[in-house]
Write an enzyme that holds these catalytic residues in place. Sequence first.
Site, PDB file in Angstrom:
ATOM      1  N   ASP A 188      -7.997  -5.118  -1.262  1.00  0.00           N
ATOM      2  CA  ASP A 188      -8.673  -6.108  -2.391  1.00  0.00           C
ATOM      3  C   ASP A 188      -8.022  -7.125  -2.212  1.00  0.00           C
ATOM      4  O   ASP A 188      -8.286  -8.131  -2.846  1.00  0.00           O
ATOM      5  CB  ASP A 188      -7.722  -5.048  -3.066  1.00  0.00           C
ATOM      6  CG  ASP A 188      -7.503  -3.080  -3.154  1.00  0.00           C
ATOM      7  OD1 ASP A 188      -6.481  -2.578  -3.239  1.00  0.00           O
ATOM      8  OD2 ASP A 188      -9.030  -3.182  -3.496  1.00  0.00           O
TER       9      ASP A 188
ATOM     10  N   HIS B 116       1.284  -1.274   0.198  1.00  0.00           N
ATOM     11  CA  HIS B 116      -0.385   0.008   0.054  1.00  0.00           C
ATOM     12  C   HIS B 116       0.539   1.273  -0.034  1.00  0.00           C
ATOM     13  O   HIS B 116       1.740   0.835   0.578  1.00  0.00           O
ATOM     14  CB  HIS B 116      -0.930   0.431   1.731  1.00  0.00           C
ATOM     15  CG  HIS B 116      -2.016   0.634   0.635  1.00  0.00           C
ATOM     16  ND1 HIS B 116      -1.784   2.572   1.742  1.00  0.00           N
ATOM     17  CD2 HIS B 116      -3.306   1.034   0.408  1.00  0.00           C
ATOM     18  CE1 HIS B 116      -2.824   2.531   1.276  1.00  0.00           C
ATOM     19  NE2 HIS B 116      -3.718   1.464   0.651  1.00  0.00           N
TER      20      HIS B 116
HETATM   21  C1  SDX Z   1      -5.875   0.601  -3.201  1.00  0.00           C
HETATM   22  O1  SDX Z   1      -4.883   5.158  -2.064  1.00  0.00           O
HETATM   23  C2  SDX Z   1      -5.135   4.344  -1.245  1.00  0.00           C
HETATM   24  O2  SDX Z   1      -5.589   4.892  -0.497  1.00  0.00           O
HETATM   25  C3  SDX Z   1      -5.572   3.116  -2.042  1.00  0.00           C
HETATM   26  C4  SDX Z   1      -7.064   2.704  -1.667  1.00  0.00           C
HETATM   27  C5  SDX Z   1      -8.277   3.292  -1.441  1.00  0.00           C
HETATM   28  O3  SDX Z   1      -8.343   2.395  -1.047  1.00  0.00           O
HETATM   29  O4  SDX Z   1      -8.581   3.858  -2.194  1.00  0.00           O
HETATM   30  O5  SDX Z   1      -6.074   1.867  -0.407  1.00  0.00           O
HETATM   31  C6  SDX Z   1      -6.988   1.041  -2.306  1.00  0.00           C
HETATM   32  O6  SDX Z   1      -5.034   1.359  -4.527  1.00  0.00           O
HETATM   33  C7  SDX Z   1      -5.342  -0.178  -2.325  1.00  0.00           C
HETATM   34  C8  SDX Z   1      -3.783  -0.865  -3.397  1.00  0.00           C
HETATM   35  C9  SDX Z   1      -3.998  -2.069  -4.353  1.00  0.00           C
HETATM   36  N1  SDX Z   1      -3.190  -2.021  -5.407  1.00  0.00           N
HETATM   37  C10 SDX Z   1      -2.388  -3.068  -5.363  1.00  0.00           C
HETATM   38  O7  SDX Z   1      -2.736  -4.003  -4.790  1.00  0.00           O
HETATM   39  C11 SDX Z   1      -1.467  -3.243  -6.083  1.00  0.00           C
HETATM   40  C12 SDX Z   1      -0.227  -4.069  -6.336  1.00  0.00           C
HETATM   41  N2  SDX Z   1       0.734  -3.089  -5.120  1.00  0.00           N
HETATM   42  C13 SDX Z   1       1.489  -2.602  -5.724  1.00  0.00           C
HETATM   43  O8  SDX Z   1       1.104  -1.582  -7.336  1.00  0.00           O
HETATM   44  C14 SDX Z   1       1.839  -1.342  -4.514  1.00  0.00           C
HETATM   45  O9  SDX Z   1       2.253  -1.534  -3.211  1.00  0.00           O
HETATM   46  C15 SDX Z   1       1.499  -0.322  -4.674  1.00  0.00           C
HETATM   47  C16 SDX Z   1       1.305   0.861  -5.210  1.00  0.00           C
HETATM   48  C17 SDX Z   1      -0.191  -0.306  -3.673  1.00  0.00           C
HETATM   49  C18 SDX Z   1       2.025   1.322  -3.463  1.00  0.00           C
HETATM   50  O10 SDX Z   1       3.271   0.869  -4.497  1.00  0.00           O
HETATM   51  P1  SDX Z   1       4.771   1.632  -3.125  1.00  0.00           P
HETATM   52  O11 SDX Z   1       4.530   3.272  -3.047  1.00  0.00           O
HETATM   53  O12 SDX Z   1       6.507   1.558  -4.365  1.00  0.00           O
HETATM   54  O13 SDX Z   1       5.327   0.954  -2.079  1.00  0.00           O
HETATM   55  P2  SDX Z   1       6.329   0.993  -1.454  1.00  0.00           P
HETATM   56  O14 SDX Z   1       6.906   2.341  -1.967  1.00  0.00           O
HETATM   57  O15 SDX Z   1       5.816   0.556  -0.152  1.00  0.00           O
HETATM   58  O16 SDX Z   1       7.557  -0.192  -1.942  1.00  0.00           O
HETATM   59  C19 SDX Z   1       7.984  -0.486  -1.018  1.00  0.00           C
HETATM   60  C20 SDX Z   1       8.906  -1.650  -1.768  1.00  0.00           C
HETATM   61  C21 SDX Z   1       8.955  -0.646  -3.441  1.00  0.00           C
HETATM   62  O17 SDX Z   1      10.748  -1.760  -3.588  1.00  0.00           O
HETATM   63  P3  SDX Z   1      12.437  -1.258  -3.282  1.00  0.00           P
HETATM   64  O18 SDX Z   1      11.907   0.286  -3.920  1.00  0.00           O
HETATM   65  O19 SDX Z   1      12.113  -0.812  -1.834  1.00  0.00           O
HETATM   66  O20 SDX Z   1      13.204  -2.086  -3.770  1.00  0.00           O
HETATM   67  O21 SDX Z   1       8.194  -2.898  -2.122  1.00  0.00           O
HETATM   68  C22 SDX Z   1       7.988  -3.328  -2.957  1.00  0.00           C
HETATM   69  C23 SDX Z   1       8.410  -1.768  -4.281  1.00  0.00           C
HETATM   70  O22 SDX Z   1       8.737  -1.878  -5.400  1.00  0.00           O
HETATM   71  N3  SDX Z   1       6.238  -3.330  -3.842  1.00  0.00           N
HETATM   72  C24 SDX Z   1       5.979  -4.580  -3.842  1.00  0.00           C
HETATM   73  C25 SDX Z   1       5.135  -4.275  -3.964  1.00  0.00           C
HETATM   74  N4  SDX Z   1       4.615  -3.806  -3.382  1.00  0.00           N
HETATM   75  C26 SDX Z   1       5.572  -2.507  -3.503  1.00  0.00           C
HETATM   76  N5  SDX Z   1       6.893  -5.452  -4.454  1.00  0.00           N
HETATM   77  C27 SDX Z   1       5.994  -6.979  -4.859  1.00  0.00           C
HETATM   78  N6  SDX Z   1       4.922  -6.240  -4.938  1.00  0.00           N
HETATM   79  C28 SDX Z   1       4.659  -5.722  -4.869  1.00  0.00           C
HETATM   80  N7  SDX Z   1       2.948  -5.706  -4.586  1.00  0.00           N
END
Ligand code: SDX
Length: 393
Positions: free
Chosen positions: A328, A270
Amino acid sequence: QAGVFTYDPGYTSTASCDSTITFIDGDKGELLHRGYPIDQLASKSHYLEVCYLLLYGELPSATELEVFENTITRHTMIHEQMHNFFRGFRRDAHPMATMVGVVGAMSAFYHDSTDINNPHQREVASHRLIAKMPTIAAMAYKYSIGQPFVYPRNDLDYAANFLHMCFAVPAEEYVVDPILARAMDRIFTLHADHEQNASTSTVRLASSSGANPFACIAAGIACLWGPAHGGANQACLEMLKEIGTPDRIPEFLARAKDKNDPFRLMGFGHRVYKNFDPRAKVMKQSADEVLDLMGIENNPTLQVAKDLEAAALADDYFVDKKLFPNVDFYSGIILEAMGFPTSMFTPIFAISRTVGWISQWKEMLGDPQNKIGRPRQLYLGPTQRDYVDIENR
Ligand code: SDX
């Protein structure tokens, strides 16, 4: 000030606005709606009561709630002529495409609730949108599967009415299972509002130009469609179906860890919660109830879901990066168990989030200073240069 929360995310956050509606503490995994914790609302309240709280700032009295629920119930039908809009789409159109179109078209039918400077018209538009979204989503679903539209019924509550409009057929009586109705109401409650997420910010920005509420909510629906946002529950189930069998889970976990692989574990992580999404905790309870009712032995996708959840929660990489199952992941499991196609997952999210979009829209209109201004940019392009005729290029 007493009760004023400050949340220092540890970086200079460029707040887009101030708000009194929803508070999130990503580190602690806290979510409050008008000060009430989401787990208490999900276990003790229900969606329309939470709608009242988000819209008006206080929990309603019994009389206030009865009046509000009657008002919503009596706005659930859409103008009969709007049925034609659905028939203009291909049967295989994504229901989100249909919802963007039909909700936007509401501004062509409900002229008496488009003047955003008229508080009464704002109220009527709010009630119409909350009431009609389930009807529009159910009609989009019925159209996509070639079944006749089912009209809303005033004797059913909000969640049961939606399930009835989706799964009833004229040929026989459809009785909504109370466990499914409660799970659906909990999905609506848990997705109702979430501070300044992408789609809410879209609605605020669209509203800042003075556009009518139906056009602004249509913009929010369009933004929610994206797989990184509201489309995540559909993308999560499609990922689970691609994994197919539990023995392929390690392969996908390895891909999610591989920085050279753009694959992400859909339904995990998230932008704000760097702890367990408090909504996911509650949604997991509902998922367990529904899976107990429906059984997963005949559904390999749900078996993969349970095994993937266990594997990720036991994997140091995901635990260290705090990539936990989000709201989700569990809502997708519930909707799959209920028999919805994955294309209906985000429309259901849109039904729920409509009240959040509207509450934030009303808050912004009530405080002109609180508008998202015109965003500026950091220009990194070429400095000024003179035109070169094509024969000299
Ligand atoms: C919603 O904003 C909201 O409030 C949205 C929501 C709402 O109610 O409106 O909550 C609804 O959108 C929930 C999120 C749903 N999305 C997903 O499930 C899609 C999969 N998740 C990812 O796309 C991701 O987790 C995000 C987009 C949600 C967040 O991405 P971030 O901001 O990059 O997360 P982070 O900074 O915490 O990541 C830390 C690390 C990163 O790697 P490094 O740069 O540290 O090496 O973790 C990695 C990211 O690349 N990472 C993942 C990952 N999510 C983050 N790696 C693998 N799988 C994942 N799902």
